[in-house]
Design an enzyme around this catalytic site. Structure first.
Site, PDB file in Angstrom:
ATOM      1  N   LYS A  65      95.338   5.247  41.983  1.00 37.00           N
ATOM      2  CA  LYS A  65      94.418   4.411  42.115  1.00 37.00           C
ATOM      3  C   LYS A  65      93.102   4.659  42.093  1.00 37.00           C
ATOM      4  O   LYS A  65      92.480   5.621  42.777  1.00 37.00           O
ATOM      5  CB  LYS A  65      94.521   3.484  43.314  1.00 37.00           C
ATOM      6  CG  LYS A  65      93.624   2.277  43.326  1.00 37.00           C
ATOM      7  CD  LYS A  65      93.861   1.464  44.831  1.00 37.00           C
ATOM      8  CE  LYS A  65      92.845   0.367  44.513  1.00 37.00           C
ATOM      9  NZ  LYS A  65      91.481   0.370  44.209  1.00 37.00           N
ATOM     10  N   ASP A  67      88.794   4.682  42.096  1.00 38.95           N
ATOM     11  CA  ASP A  67      87.954   4.064  42.710  1.00 38.95           C
ATOM     12  C   ASP A  67      86.604   3.902  41.969  1.00 38.95           C
ATOM     13  O   ASP A  67      85.615   4.850  42.334  1.00 38.95           O
ATOM     14  CB  ASP A  67      87.685   4.599  43.989  1.00 38.95           C
ATOM     15  CG  ASP A  67      86.993   3.813  45.102  1.00 38.95           C
ATOM     16  OD1 ASP A  67      86.706   2.527  44.781  1.00 38.95           O
ATOM     17  OD2 ASP A  67      86.253   4.311  46.129  1.00 38.95           O
ATOM     18  N   GLU A 207      92.646   7.141  47.217  1.00 37.38           N
ATOM     19  CA  GLU A 207      92.635   5.848  47.731  1.00 37.38           C
ATOM     20  C   GLU A 207      93.859   5.155  47.724  1.00 37.38           C
ATOM     21  O   GLU A 207      94.240   4.519  48.752  1.00 37.38           O
ATOM     22  CB  GLU A 207      91.488   4.944  47.054  1.00 37.38           C
ATOM     23  CG  GLU A 207      91.514   3.475  47.344  1.00 37.38           C
ATOM     24  CD  GLU A 207      90.427   2.837  46.739  1.00 37.38           C
ATOM     25  OE1 GLU A 207      90.022   1.722  47.360  1.00 37.38           O
ATOM     26  OE2 GLU A 207      90.164   3.042  45.577  1.00 37.38           O
TER      27      GLU A 207
END
Length: 355
Positions: A65, A67, A207
């Site tokens: 993921k 960011d 994350e």
């Protein structure tokens, strides 16, 4: 001076070997010719639905993921356009990504991905990306940013949104060099057990991870085809005021935050960590221009200064209290209006607490 571009931090298996995507495959020369489809000016982005646990099974693939800022890269014969999640043209702000996209050797394409700036450890750093753009409302161009491409929506005159993800990934892996070092890179599929992968991502300070269903077409909105599982939760909240402080640098002790409930705002707590003295000074100047005598939330405090709900903050936190306030929140930065940041809907709090 432009800094050398960093590679993203690899995830390792138990033997400390780098996890790799599946090998790149060549396109099938016998693929039937399809009629040309008009190239859309914008595709509503598929959004990941937050879930507390990782889904399992052969139908799911996993990625890191990232960011940063969600972007769509439109490659056309007349040039490249970079479109934000909200539909705004940010091509001038990402010149290195635009230049790299022109080198992919394709006439027409739409890539879906995330613009990021990597820290010294190779992790995406949202604050660093904002600084590279000059902060909220800034007009600087980002020379340090790169795009992690994770989907392909249009290619050589063909609309791919109705094809399954496995096919789209196959074509994307042919188009974007694997293990590249340029400003457009492939967000690699991570072949690993989901639970162990999430633990590894969290241990490395990432994350979280994204899980995507291999057999689904590309559908806009939060359909559940894509899921996000976070190590630490992060959401967007509206700043509705601040608490004055004579001792804190910048004069702000904490920011007062609210989530959305229909057309109303609901107080979800305050955040007093994560911003520097420079951040606090900027926030105070910006918020003092938005002062109001009509608070957006029902809240009383002698040192509270209320403002019009205009600025959206990205907040990292560890969960929710049972009375609906954020647990251990930390300020990450302001979201751009053009980024179309969705303010957290407080109706989701109960499901978050129950999970």
């Amino acid at each position: 001076m432009m800094r050398p571009r960093r590679r993203s931090l690899p995830l390792l298996d138990k033997s400390h070997s780098t996890l790799q995507s599946r090998p790149m495959r060549k396109r099938d020369p016998d693929q039937p010719s399809l009629p040309f489809d008009p190239m859309p000016s914008r595709v509503e982005p598929c959004l990941a639905l937050l879930k507390p646990t990782v889904p399992f099974g052969p139908h799911w693939l996993y990625e890191v993921k990232w960011d940063g800022y969600r972007l769509a890269i439109h490659i056309e014969p007349k040039g490249v356009r970079i479109i934000t999640r909200g539909g705004h043209d940010w091509t001038p702000r990402f010149p290195t990504i635009a230049a790299a996209a022109t080198q992919l050797g394709v006439t027409t394409a739409i890539l879906d991905g995330e613009a990021v700036v990597l820290d010294e450890q190779g992790r995406s750093d949202f604050g660093a990306l904002q600084r590279s753009l000059g902060g909220r409302g800034g007009k600087r161009v980002s020379q340090e940013s790169l795009l992690y491409a994770f989907d392909l929506l249009y290619l050589d005159g063909h609309d791919l949104t109705q094809t399954e993800l496995a096919v789209r990934r196959h074509l994307l892996e042919d188009l974007v060099p694997e293990a590249g070092s340029g400003a457009v890179q492939l967000s690699e599929e991570l072949k690993f057990d989901g639970r162990q992968l999430l633990d590894q991502a969290c241990n490395l300070g990432l994350e979280g991870i994204i899980a995507k269903h291999r057999d689904r077409p590309y559908r806009g909105g939060r359909t559940g085809d894509w899921l996000k599982i976070k190590c630490v939760q992060s959401e967007s909240f509206m700043i509705v005021g601040y608490e004055q402080s004579a001792s804190a640098r910048g004069g702000i002790g904490s920011l007062l935050l609210a989530g959305r409930q229909g057309c109303d705002w609901v107080y979800v707590g305050s955040v007093g960590t994560g911003f520097s003295a420079k951040d606090a000074e900027y926030l105070k100047r910006a918020l003092d221009q938005l002062r109001t005598n009509k608070p957006a939330v029902s809240l009383k405090g002698k040192r509270f200064v209320f403002v019009q709900p205009t600025l959206i903050a990205e907040i990292e936190f560890r969960g929710w209290t049972h009375d609906g306030n954020l647990r251990h929140p930390s300020y990450k930065g302001l979201r751009e209006v053009q980024d179309n940041a969705a303010v957290f809907n407080v109706t989701d709090i109960h499901s978050a607490i129950d999970s």
